[in-house]
Design an enzyme around this catalytic site. Structure first.
Site, short mmCIF file in Angstrom:
data_model
loop_
_atom_site.label_atom_id
_atom_site.label_comp_id
_atom_site.label_asym_id
_atom_site.label_seq_id
_atom_site.Cartn_x
_atom_site.Cartn_y
_atom_site.Cartn_z
N THR A 28 0.84 -1.22 0.00
CA THR A 28 0.00 0.00 0.00
C THR A 28 0.87 1.26 0.00
O THR A 28 0.52 2.26 -0.61
CB THR A 28 -0.94 0.04 1.23
OG1 THR A 28 -0.14 -0.10 2.42
CG2 THR A 28 -1.98 -1.07 1.16
N ASP A 104 2.05 -8.39 -7.39
CA ASP A 104 2.57 -7.16 -8.00
C ASP A 104 4.04 -7.25 -8.41
O ASP A 104 4.58 -6.32 -9.02
CB ASP A 104 2.37 -5.97 -7.04
CG ASP A 104 2.94 -6.23 -5.63
OD1 ASP A 104 2.31 -5.78 -4.65
OD2 ASP A 104 3.99 -6.90 -5.52
N HIS A 121 -0.35 -16.65 -5.04
CA HIS A 121 -1.54 -16.26 -5.80
C HIS A 121 -1.19 -15.80 -7.20
O HIS A 121 -1.93 -15.02 -7.81
CB HIS A 121 -2.30 -15.15 -5.04
CG HIS A 121 -2.89 -15.66 -3.76
ND1 HIS A 121 -3.25 -14.82 -2.73
CD2 HIS A 121 -3.14 -16.92 -3.32
CE1 HIS A 121 -3.72 -15.53 -1.72
NE2 HIS A 121 -3.66 -16.81 -2.05
N CYS A 157 -4.85 -22.86 -29.10
CA CYS A 157 -5.81 -23.94 -28.85
C CYS A 157 -7.22 -23.44 -28.63
O CYS A 157 -8.13 -24.22 -28.35
CB CYS A 157 -5.36 -24.77 -27.62
SG CYS A 157 -5.67 -23.91 -26.06
N1 APR Z 1 1.41 -0.98 7.18
C1 APR Z 1 0.94 -1.99 7.96
N2 APR Z 1 -0.18 -2.69 7.67
C2 APR Z 1 -0.86 -2.33 6.56
C3 APR Z 1 -0.45 -1.28 5.71
C4 APR Z 1 0.75 -0.61 6.06
N3 APR Z 1 1.23 0.41 5.32
N4 APR Z 1 -1.36 -1.18 4.70
C5 APR Z 1 -2.30 -2.13 4.92
N5 APR Z 1 -2.00 -2.82 6.02
C6 APR Z 1 -2.72 -3.98 6.58
C7 APR Z 1 -4.21 -3.81 6.69
O1 APR Z 1 -4.54 -3.35 8.00
C8 APR Z 1 -4.74 -5.23 6.44
O2 APR Z 1 -5.00 -5.92 7.66
O3 APR Z 1 -2.50 -5.03 5.65
C9 APR Z 1 -3.60 -5.94 5.71
C10 APR Z 1 -3.97 -6.31 4.28
O4 APR Z 1 -4.99 -7.28 4.37
P1 APR Z 1 -5.84 -7.63 3.07
O5 APR Z 1 -6.28 -6.39 2.41
O6 APR Z 1 -6.87 -8.67 3.49
O7 APR Z 1 -4.79 -8.31 2.07
P2 APR Z 1 -4.22 -9.79 2.11
O8 APR Z 1 -4.13 -10.31 3.52
O9 APR Z 1 -2.99 -9.80 1.32
O10 APR Z 1 -5.37 -10.61 1.33
C11 APR Z 1 -5.11 -11.96 1.07
O11 APR Z 1 -7.06 -12.04 -0.34
O12 APR Z 1 -8.40 -11.23 -2.02
C12 APR Z 1 -7.39 -12.09 -1.73
O13 APR Z 1 -5.88 -12.85 -3.31
C13 APR Z 1 -6.15 -11.76 -2.50
O14 APR Z 1 -3.85 -12.18 -1.87
C14 APR Z 1 -5.08 -11.60 -1.44
C15 APR Z 1 -5.67 -12.34 -0.27
ZN ZN Z 2 -4.04 -22.50 -25.38
#
Ligand code: APR
Ligand code: ZN
Length: 249
Positions: A28, A104, A121, A157
């Site tokens: 983020t 990413d 993923h 294909c």
């Molecule tokens: N510093 C610390 N924590 C952060 C920051 C930051 N700068 N930015 C966001 N966060 C925390 C948020 O508080 C949140 O709890 O990171 C966490 C991100 O959680 P999700 O948005 O649920 O992402 P993730 O855990 O990677 O999701 C898992 O879900 O949709 C699927 O495939 C997708 O890989 C993804 C999986």
């Molecule tokens: Zn193909």
């Protein structure tokens, strides 16, 4: 440096074989929205499940529309201080692997060798045919999609072409799962950075680390489901926290 950071630094110094487990929260600060924070991706749109993608042309069109809408942000993103801190730990031989849920490519962009990044993923930087696995570059797909609004099909294909990411309902990549399990079983510290730890089977890996006797440390802005079993929990910003603990900028 306050006690929490000193404790994380001590854990890292004592460990010999760290696995860093990352989620969208580490990216983020590079401008890529996460999924479940306020304003995150799933607070703005419903996930398209794999079965829908395969069954419905309109779901494929919507999936590709979203992909090309979000692509400029992903292409503009650069590794941030959190990624660089993890790369510094890999460089020092402290971290054996980064097991990431992210698509990413920013861990690789921070200089971590491909073989030390395990992508659970998949990866959003290219596409492939779901049948014959032929690879397709996004720059080749985009103009045709935007001109026709037809979802791409494999020219070998005729199979459906999808971004090389793993959608809900899609089988996990077997090789990545095996490699992640081996790395987790061999680690003595699992450091989680930026994941809400709610999506399985990925979230099972920090749990497995704890079960096999490793130390579990979590750096995450919000509380996670695994805070109760962790040895250290820091509800703090990742970039500043890891940057200060690892001592990189
Ligand atoms: N510093 C610390 N924590 C952060 C920051 C930051 N700068 N930015 C966001 N966060 C925390 C948020 O508080 C949140 O709890 O990171 C966490 C991100 O959680 P999700 O948005 O649920 O992402 P993730 O855990 O990677 O999701 C898992 O879900 O949709 C699927 O495939 C997708 O890989 C993804 C999986
Ligand atoms: Zn193909």
């Amino acid at each position: 440096m306050d006690d929490d950071l000193l404790e994380l630094r001590r854990m890292l110094e004592a460990a010999e074989r760290v696995v860093v487990f990352t989620g969208a929260g580490i990216s983020t600060e590079s401008g890529i929205p996460d999924f479940r924070s306020p304003g995150g991706v799933w607070t703005r749109m419903k996930p398209i499940y794999f079965q829908e993608f395969v069954a419905s042309e309109s779901a494929r069109v919507e999936s590709w529309r979203r992909k090309f809408e979000s692509d400029p942000v992903m292409r503009a993103a650069a590794p941030n201080r959190g990624h660089r801190a993890v790369a510094a730990l890999v460089d020092r031989g402290k971290v054996s692997h980064v097991v990431t849920q992210n698509i990413d490519g920013l861990h690789q962009a921070s200089g971590i060798p491909d073989h030390q990044v395990i992508e659970l993923h998949g990866n959003a930087t290219y596409a492939h045919c779901l049948d014959c696995q032929k690879r397709f570059e996004l720059d080749a797909i985009r103009p045709v999609f935007e001109a026709t609004l037809k979802p791409p099909r494999c020219d070998e294909c005729g199979g459906l072409v999808k971004s090389a990411t793993v959608s809900f309902g899609q089988p996990m990549p077997p090789a990545a799962m095996i490699r992640a399990e081996e790395a987790i079983l061999a680690c003595d510290l699992c450091l989680v950075a930026g994941s809400s730890l709610v999506v399985y089977p990925a979230a099972g890996f920090p749990e497995l680390a704890k079960r096999q006797g490793a130390v579990l440390a979590i750096v995450n802005r919000e509380p996670t489901d695994m805070d109760p079993i962790a040895d250290l929990v820091l509800h703090r910003e990742i970039g500043a926290t890891l940057g200060e603990v690892v001592g990189n900028n």
